[in-house]
Design a protein around this motif. Sequence first.
Motif, short mmCIF file in Angstrom:
data_model
loop_
_atom_site.label_atom_id
_atom_site.label_comp_id
_atom_site.label_asym_id
_atom_site.label_seq_id
_atom_site.Cartn_x
_atom_site.Cartn_y
_atom_site.Cartn_z
N ILE A 32 0.74 -1.27 -0.14
CA ILE A 32 -0.01 0.07 -0.09
C ILE A 32 0.92 1.21 -0.10
O ILE A 32 2.05 1.34 0.61
CB ILE A 32 -0.86 -0.07 1.24
CG1 ILE A 32 -2.09 1.29 1.02
CG2 ILE A 32 -0.33 0.19 2.73
CD1 ILE A 32 -3.38 0.84 1.99
N SER A 33 0.29 2.29 -0.68
CA SER A 33 1.23 3.48 -0.61
C SER A 33 0.59 4.57 0.61
O SER A 33 -0.23 4.13 1.29
CB SER A 33 0.91 4.46 -1.96
OG SER A 33 -0.55 4.88 -2.00
N SER A 34 1.57 5.35 1.00
CA SER A 34 1.15 6.36 2.06
C SER A 34 -0.16 7.00 1.54
O SER A 34 -0.82 7.14 2.81
CB SER A 34 2.40 7.07 2.33
OG SER A 34 2.45 8.23 1.23
N GLU A 35 -0.07 7.28 0.71
CA GLU A 35 -1.48 8.05 0.21
C GLU A 35 -2.96 7.12 0.44
O GLU A 35 -3.79 7.75 1.02
CB GLU A 35 -1.29 8.34 -1.44
CG GLU A 35 -2.39 9.20 -1.87
CD GLU A 35 -2.33 10.46 -1.67
OE1 GLU A 35 -1.21 11.00 -1.57
OE2 GLU A 35 -3.34 11.39 -1.17
N ASP A 36 -2.75 6.01 -0.07
CA ASP A 36 -3.81 5.05 0.29
C ASP A 36 -4.22 4.54 1.64
O ASP A 36 -5.19 4.76 2.21
CB ASP A 36 -3.72 3.98 -0.49
CG ASP A 36 -3.82 3.85 -2.08
OD1 ASP A 36 -4.26 5.23 -2.41
OD2 ASP A 36 -3.57 3.07 -2.80
N SER A 45 -0.93 12.22 3.48
CA SER A 45 -0.05 11.15 3.50
C SER A 45 1.50 11.71 3.93
O SER A 45 2.30 11.14 4.29
CB SER A 45 0.02 10.84 1.91
OG SER A 45 0.71 11.99 1.14
N ARG A 49 3.77 9.63 6.73
CA ARG A 49 5.23 9.36 6.26
C ARG A 49 5.84 9.81 7.29
O ARG A 49 6.78 9.20 7.87
CB ARG A 49 5.64 9.90 5.02
CG ARG A 49 4.86 9.27 3.86
CD ARG A 49 5.71 9.53 2.63
NE ARG A 49 5.80 10.75 2.05
CZ ARG A 49 4.86 11.56 1.65
NH1 ARG A 49 3.74 10.60 1.29
NH2 ARG A 49 5.26 12.71 1.34
N GLY A 59 9.44 1.82 4.38
CA GLY A 59 9.03 1.77 3.02
C GLY A 59 10.07 1.59 1.83
O GLY A 59 11.36 1.44 2.22
N LYS A 61 11.02 2.86 -1.68
CA LYS A 61 10.66 4.37 -2.54
C LYS A 61 10.21 3.76 -3.92
O LYS A 61 10.76 3.01 -4.55
CB LYS A 61 12.01 5.22 -2.69
CG LYS A 61 12.39 5.87 -1.32
CD LYS A 61 13.79 6.47 -1.37
CE LYS A 61 14.12 7.35 -0.10
NZ LYS A 61 14.90 8.25 -0.17
N VAL A 63 7.47 2.60 -4.46
CA VAL A 63 6.66 1.26 -4.27
C VAL A 63 5.68 1.36 -3.44
O VAL A 63 4.44 1.26 -3.51
CB VAL A 63 7.57 -0.04 -3.86
CG1 VAL A 63 6.98 -1.20 -3.91
CG2 VAL A 63 8.59 -0.25 -5.03
N GLY A 64 6.25 1.67 -2.12
CA GLY A 64 5.15 1.88 -1.03
C GLY A 64 5.64 1.01 0.05
O GLY A 64 6.88 0.86 0.40
N TYR A 65 4.84 0.38 0.97
CA TYR A 65 4.96 -0.23 2.41
C TYR A 65 4.32 -1.73 2.07
O TYR A 65 3.16 -1.73 1.77
CB TYR A 65 4.22 0.46 3.66
CG TYR A 65 4.64 1.92 3.62
CD1 TYR A 65 5.99 2.10 4.30
CD2 TYR A 65 4.06 2.76 2.83
CE1 TYR A 65 6.37 3.33 4.74
CE2 TYR A 65 4.50 4.21 3.08
CZ TYR A 65 5.58 4.40 4.20
OH TYR A 65 6.00 5.68 4.15
#
Lengths: 207, 207
Positions: A32-36, A45, A49, A59, A61, A63-65
């Motif tokens: 999942i991304s920080s945004e989502d 986001s 972060r 995370g 970079k 890609v996300g977490y």
Amino acid sequence: MKIKNTPENTLERLIIYLKVLEALEKKNVNFISSEDLAKSCGVNSAQLRKDLSFVGSLGTKGVGYSIKSLKYSLKNFLGRAQEWNLILGGISPLGIFLLQDKTLQKEGFYFLAAFDTKEENIGKIYNGISVYSLDQLSYVVNAIKVDIGVIATEEEPEIFLNAFVEQGVKAILNLSKVPFFVKNSEIKIENFSFSMALTKLSYFLKE
Amino acid sequence: MKIKNTPENTLERLIIYLKVLEALEKKNVNFISSEDLAKSCGVNSAQLRKDLSFVGSLGTKGVGYSIKSLKYSLKNFLGRAQEWNLILGGISPLGIFLLQDKTLQKEGFYFLAAFDTKEENIGKIYNGISVYSLDQLSYVVNAIKVDIGVIATEEEPEIFLNAFVEQGVKAILNLSKVPFFVKNSEIKIENFSFSMALTKLSYFLKE
DNA sequence: AAGTGTGAACTTTTTCACAGCT
DNA sequence: AGCTGTGAAAAAGTTCACACTT
């Protein structure tokens, strides 16, 4: 990094992130991304972060977490990778509910003993947990490692607070109506009541 | 004054002040200085006075605060001078505890109906409060003024959330393990779980 | 190309300190 | 003399924006 220590608000949000991640994991989401994730947690986001930066560089970079590994890091950071021993103060309906609640055990919180001041309650057993007289607190505290004391009575909650603090219990969840505070920074008290939670809502509605 | 609106942290502290004042009133204290009240509330006196300034000019210079009248002002400000109607979502042990709790009624929070999705629970009555099928929510919401929806189930709490929001319930206390957030700023959600409260303590203990 | 991690800018909150009322 | 209420200063927290990694 990790020079400054975690602010209270950040801590509360980290707990929310953990809970939301656990729910996402059950839905078989892997990354999942920080945004989502932020969207699901009611923050933006950048906030998310920044909050996570108190825990570490978690995370990837571009890609996300990874949900699995972020959850793991958060549990660790929040002290939820280990189990904790609880004692209860006060055989009230709420207290009995907590003793019988299995979900807390699944999360690693184990009630090992309960205490009351009323003669008629001493010796009762709820979900395998015995009720002792408050006089016996020191014996129990010497016999087992007690991490958290939970106060669940409206009648004289400060009797339990004082006894717990005196016996060296360092963390207290106070569920009575009246919030408590101690100067001693070795001791942490969390105050919660349904009445306080509902009052936040009544303020909102009154607007 | 009172141009800016009350920050969340201030609101939470105002609720604490109210609770502590109620306890002091029972001990027959009549007047108190910001210094003394602040001490009982775990804040410093400047903080307390600044917080109270969001409510109004409530003290007397050189004297302090009348507990009775400060309590009155706070109750008013926090929407606690009036009564609120609640509905429950989910016949869980915690839900049943809440229905049977008399102290909430004393504070002006009245459960008027409960809802569940399980056939076997429909029609049951707890403390005079009937359990309805969730399908009947719209009828109930049309018949009575519903102020606050309380979600007390671990199984599919979002079913209740969605139903409550759809039927126009504006304030929700979510007691399920997973916190919820909505974008709609017309709706206020309070998320609380024992697990989250205990995690704050586990973080402290882990240090 | 996508999305993290983080200094720097900005915003909010807290604390200080004192004028002003009782 | 004592204590509130509040601008101004200080501190803390949030958001921006972009260098950097995959």
